[in-house]
Design an enzyme around this catalytic site. Structure first.
Site, PDB file in Angstrom:
ATOM      1  N   HIS A  19      -8.617 -10.703  19.130  1.00 42.24           N
ATOM      2  CA  HIS A  19      -7.317 -11.380  19.229  1.00 42.24           C
ATOM      3  C   HIS A  19      -7.252 -12.592  18.310  1.00 42.24           C
ATOM      4  O   HIS A  19      -6.217 -12.911  17.746  1.00 42.24           O
ATOM      5  CB  HIS A  19      -7.056 -11.826  20.677  1.00 42.24           C
ATOM      6  CG  HIS A  19      -7.083 -10.691  21.633  1.00 42.24           C
ATOM      7  ND1 HIS A  19      -7.793 -10.699  22.798  1.00 42.24           N
ATOM      8  CD2 HIS A  19      -6.499  -9.470  21.578  1.00 42.24           C
ATOM      9  CE1 HIS A  19      -7.650  -9.554  23.420  1.00 42.24           C
ATOM     10  NE2 HIS A  19      -6.878  -8.792  22.696  1.00 42.24           N
ATOM     11  N   ASP A 118       0.188 -13.708  22.514  1.00 43.57           N
ATOM     12  CA  ASP A 118      -0.061 -12.276  22.370  1.00 43.57           C
ATOM     13  C   ASP A 118       0.266 -11.595  23.699  1.00 43.57           C
ATOM     14  O   ASP A 118       0.631 -12.275  24.666  1.00 43.57           O
ATOM     15  CB  ASP A 118      -1.474 -12.001  21.824  1.00 43.57           C
ATOM     16  CG  ASP A 118      -2.567 -12.391  22.775  1.00 43.57           C
ATOM     17  OD1 ASP A 118      -2.335 -12.384  24.000  1.00 43.57           O
ATOM     18  OD2 ASP A 118      -3.677 -12.687  22.303  1.00 43.57           O
ATOM     19  N   TRP A 367      -7.830  -1.791  16.793  1.00 43.39           N
ATOM     20  CA  TRP A 367      -6.771  -1.809  15.780  1.00 43.39           C
ATOM     21  C   TRP A 367      -7.137  -2.658  14.568  1.00 43.39           C
ATOM     22  O   TRP A 367      -6.797  -2.324  13.424  1.00 43.39           O
ATOM     23  CB  TRP A 367      -5.451  -2.264  16.392  1.00 43.39           C
ATOM     24  CG  TRP A 367      -4.297  -2.049  15.470  1.00 43.39           C
ATOM     25  CD1 TRP A 367      -3.462  -2.986  14.954  1.00 43.39           C
ATOM     26  CD2 TRP A 367      -3.846  -0.784  14.921  1.00 43.39           C
ATOM     27  NE1 TRP A 367      -2.517  -2.410  14.136  1.00 43.39           N
ATOM     28  CE2 TRP A 367      -2.735  -1.061  14.098  1.00 43.39           C
ATOM     29  CE3 TRP A 367      -4.283   0.536  15.043  1.00 43.39           C
ATOM     30  CZ2 TRP A 367      -2.051  -0.063  13.403  1.00 43.39           C
ATOM     31  CZ3 TRP A 367      -3.608   1.537  14.347  1.00 43.39           C
ATOM     32  CH2 TRP A 367      -2.504   1.237  13.539  1.00 43.39           C
ATOM     33  N   SER A 369     -10.135  -3.147  13.306  1.00 42.80           N
ATOM     34  CA  SER A 369     -11.070  -2.360  12.503  1.00 42.80           C
ATOM     35  C   SER A 369     -10.321  -1.247  11.772  1.00 42.80           C
ATOM     36  O   SER A 369     -10.619  -0.926  10.618  1.00 42.80           O
ATOM     37  CB  SER A 369     -12.158  -1.755  13.388  1.00 42.80           C
ATOM     38  OG  SER A 369     -12.890  -2.788  14.007  1.00 42.80           O
ATOM     39  N   GLU A 388      -6.703   0.606  24.270  1.00 39.58           N
ATOM     40  CA  GLU A 388      -5.733   1.593  23.752  1.00 39.58           C
ATOM     41  C   GLU A 388      -6.369   2.450  22.648  1.00 39.58           C
ATOM     42  O   GLU A 388      -5.680   3.106  21.873  1.00 39.58           O
ATOM     43  CB  GLU A 388      -4.480   0.858  23.259  1.00 39.58           C
ATOM     44  CG  GLU A 388      -4.476   0.284  21.859  1.00 39.58           C
ATOM     45  CD  GLU A 388      -5.477  -0.821  21.584  1.00 39.58           C
ATOM     46  OE1 GLU A 388      -6.374  -1.101  22.398  1.00 39.58           O
ATOM     47  OE2 GLU A 388      -5.380  -1.406  20.490  1.00 39.58           O
ATOM     48  N   GLN A 389      -7.706   2.464  22.611  1.00 38.16           N
ATOM     49  CA  GLN A 389      -8.373   3.112  21.472  1.00 38.16           C
ATOM     50  C   GLN A 389      -8.189   4.632  21.435  1.00 38.16           C
ATOM     51  O   GLN A 389      -8.205   5.233  20.363  1.00 38.16           O
ATOM     52  CB  GLN A 389      -9.864   2.742  21.488  1.00 38.16           C
ATOM     53  CG  GLN A 389     -10.073   1.260  21.197  1.00 38.16           C
ATOM     54  CD  GLN A 389     -11.364   0.704  21.761  1.00 38.16           C
ATOM     55  OE1 GLN A 389     -12.245   1.465  22.149  1.00 38.16           O
ATOM     56  NE2 GLN A 389     -11.473  -0.614  21.812  1.00 38.16           N
TER      57      GLN A 389
END
Ligand code: UDP
Length: 476
Positions: A19, A118, A367, A369, A388-389
């Protein structure tokens, strides 16, 4: 322009390097392209803070101010078992009163143009409204996940039972179909407190004044167009990505991995890493090691101590782990030393991805990466672990076609044969060539979006104008 005259923005990242890094990079753009002044308010999840975070904060350019909030004393409500999302939400809740004090102190000194939170900081909405300031959300994940978030309340009303048992996939406009099993972790158990909390948060996303999504129109045209369709229930969505970590933030390479990479042939090394907190079970760790060995490919593997209880035990606190090298199969290091390098816990990933010797990335589909790989044209093996991967993995393999996905065996394990197979295909096979070509195409599109006149550059400029106007009208 004096400090008093410059427009001031406060940024409030949630705990975790995933983050912090993108929000700092966004801040750098706001300074260099739009001359904003930035103050970060950073909640610490642990004391002392994780080493990687400490080093990162120390390397911040001097023109940034930051306020590091000390971690709350544990009162027993910190849910160690609730997954990283639940932990982060609770951490933020604990910090609300400190954040209020920090904002009050700042607003006495400067006029704020905007506060950027965020998704985990949604509880700050009510607090920020009290300061009469624009409130923006930085959504540091794919646009498809943002679109899903807006769709969730409807899904919740329409579907009975767990989503993973749904007969048909969810089809969001312009997106790859999503099966319930591929939804993010917080949506996998509907009776859990985490699910209820996330559902409630999703309903509140429309209360912010705008959302900056770290993606770009050329990467996710369907999802972004759907998010920008006129819908009075949704705030404006601005695709401003890909914003990724810059090499300048890297520490000196104490493990010698750069030197090692310098001595490998161009495009020959598979980089293996599961983000800032991703962790394998002991069995899976073992199978991955043996699969890499069997593939006979060069590899640079960032190892983290395996853990049978959680796939991300160290997300908020990366310290106090046992030595991960002790968990490798007997004799592994000796047998693979001619073509492999194992580095415990951390490398400067952006240096690795931008290195000429790196030819592939076995990754957890975080995200940041993902965007870093896209920016450097590196083809992928998708091995999602948490958050959420899994959704990202579906998009990367089935929609963008920039990744290969290994298949789990009957016990849910990616065994050594499968690891070896998929690694060989990526590094040497025909399918590998295709994803490599696709990775190059996406790299060009990403660079164009960020360049002069590019889609993301324009989107950011529009936001900057709004923020400046807001500040001017307040000062009148
Ligand atoms: N990262 C790094 N070195 C490592 C592991 C991770 O520099 O050894 C950085 C990586 O470049 C990325 C961030 O940490 O910027 C991880 O974010 P991502 O969204 O990929 O995954 P998360 O850690 O949030 O699961």
């Amino acid at each position: 322009m004096s400090r008093q005259e410059a427009s001031h923005v406060v940024m409030l990242p949630s705990p975790g390097m995933g983050h912090l890094i993108p929000i700092v990079e966004l801040a750098k753009l706001l300074v260099s392209h739009h001359r904003f002044l930035i103050t970060f308010i950073i909640p610490s999840s642990s004391s002392p803070p994780p080493k990687a975070q400490e080093a990162f904060l120390q390397s911040l350019p001097e023109y940034f101010d930051y306020i590091l909030l000390p971690p709350p004393l544990s009162d027993g409500s910190f849910d160690e078992n609730g997954g990283p999302e639940a932990q982060i939400c609770l951490t933020i809740t604990h910090f609300l009163s400190l954040i209020r004090v920090a904002l009050a102190t700042l607003t006495k000194k400067v006029t704020l143009a905007a506060v950027v939170i965020d998704p985990f900081g949604i509880d700050i909405i009510d607090l920020a409204k009290g300061f009469d300031v624009l409130l923006y959300m930085h959504f540091g994940s794919a646009a498809i996940n943002l679109l899903f978030t807006f769709h969730l309340p409807r899904l919740d009303e329409e579907v009975e039972g767990e989503y993973r048992y749904m007969q048909n996939p969810v089809i969001l406009p312009g997106c790859v179909p999503l099966h319930g099993k591929d939804f993010a972790d917080p949506f996998q158990q509907r009776s859990s407190e985490t699910y209820k909390r996330f559902l409630d948060q999703c309903k509140r996303f429309n209360l912010v004044d705008g959302i900056l999504v770290n993606s770009f129109i050329e990467l996710e045209p369907g999802a972004i167009r759907a998010l920008q369709d006129d819908d009075p229930r949704r705030p404006p969505v601005h695709p401003i990505g890909p914003i990724i970590q810059s090499v300048l933030n890297c520490e000196v390479d104490g493990s010698g991995y750069l030197n090692w990479l310098n001595n490998q042939p161009s495009g020959s090394v598979l980089y293996v890493s599961f983000g800032s907190g991703g962790t394998l079970s002991c069995d899976q760790f073992h199978e991955l090691a043996l699969g890499l060995e069997m593939s006979e490919q060069r590899f640079l593997w960032v190892v983290r101590t395996p853990n049978d209880k959680s796939s991300c035990p160290s997300y908020c606190n990366a310290q106090g782990e046992a030595d991960p090298l002790e968990f490798l199969p007997d004799g592994f290091l000796e047998r693979t030393e001619i073509r492999g390098l194992v580095v415990p816990s951390w490398v400067c990933q952006i240096q690795v991805l931008s290195h000429d010797s790196t030819g592939g990335f076995l990754m957890h589909c975080g995200w940041n990466s993902t965007l870093e790989s896209i920016m450097h044209g590196v083809p992928l093996i998708a091995w999602p672990l948490y958050a959420e991967q899994r959704t990202n993995a579906v998009m990367l393999t089935e929609d963008l076609k920039v990744a290969l996905r290994p298949k789990a065996n009957g016990k849910g394990l990616l065994d050594r044969d499968e690891v070896s197979r998929v690694v060989k295909v990526l590094m040497e096979g025909e399918e590998g060539k295709r994803v490599r070509e696709r990775a190059k195409e996406l790299k060009d599109l990403a660079n164009r979006a960020l360049g002069e006149g590019g889609s993301s550059r324009k989107a950011m400029a529009q936001v900057a104008i709004k923020w400046r106007d807001q500040r001017c009208s307040r000062n009148q």
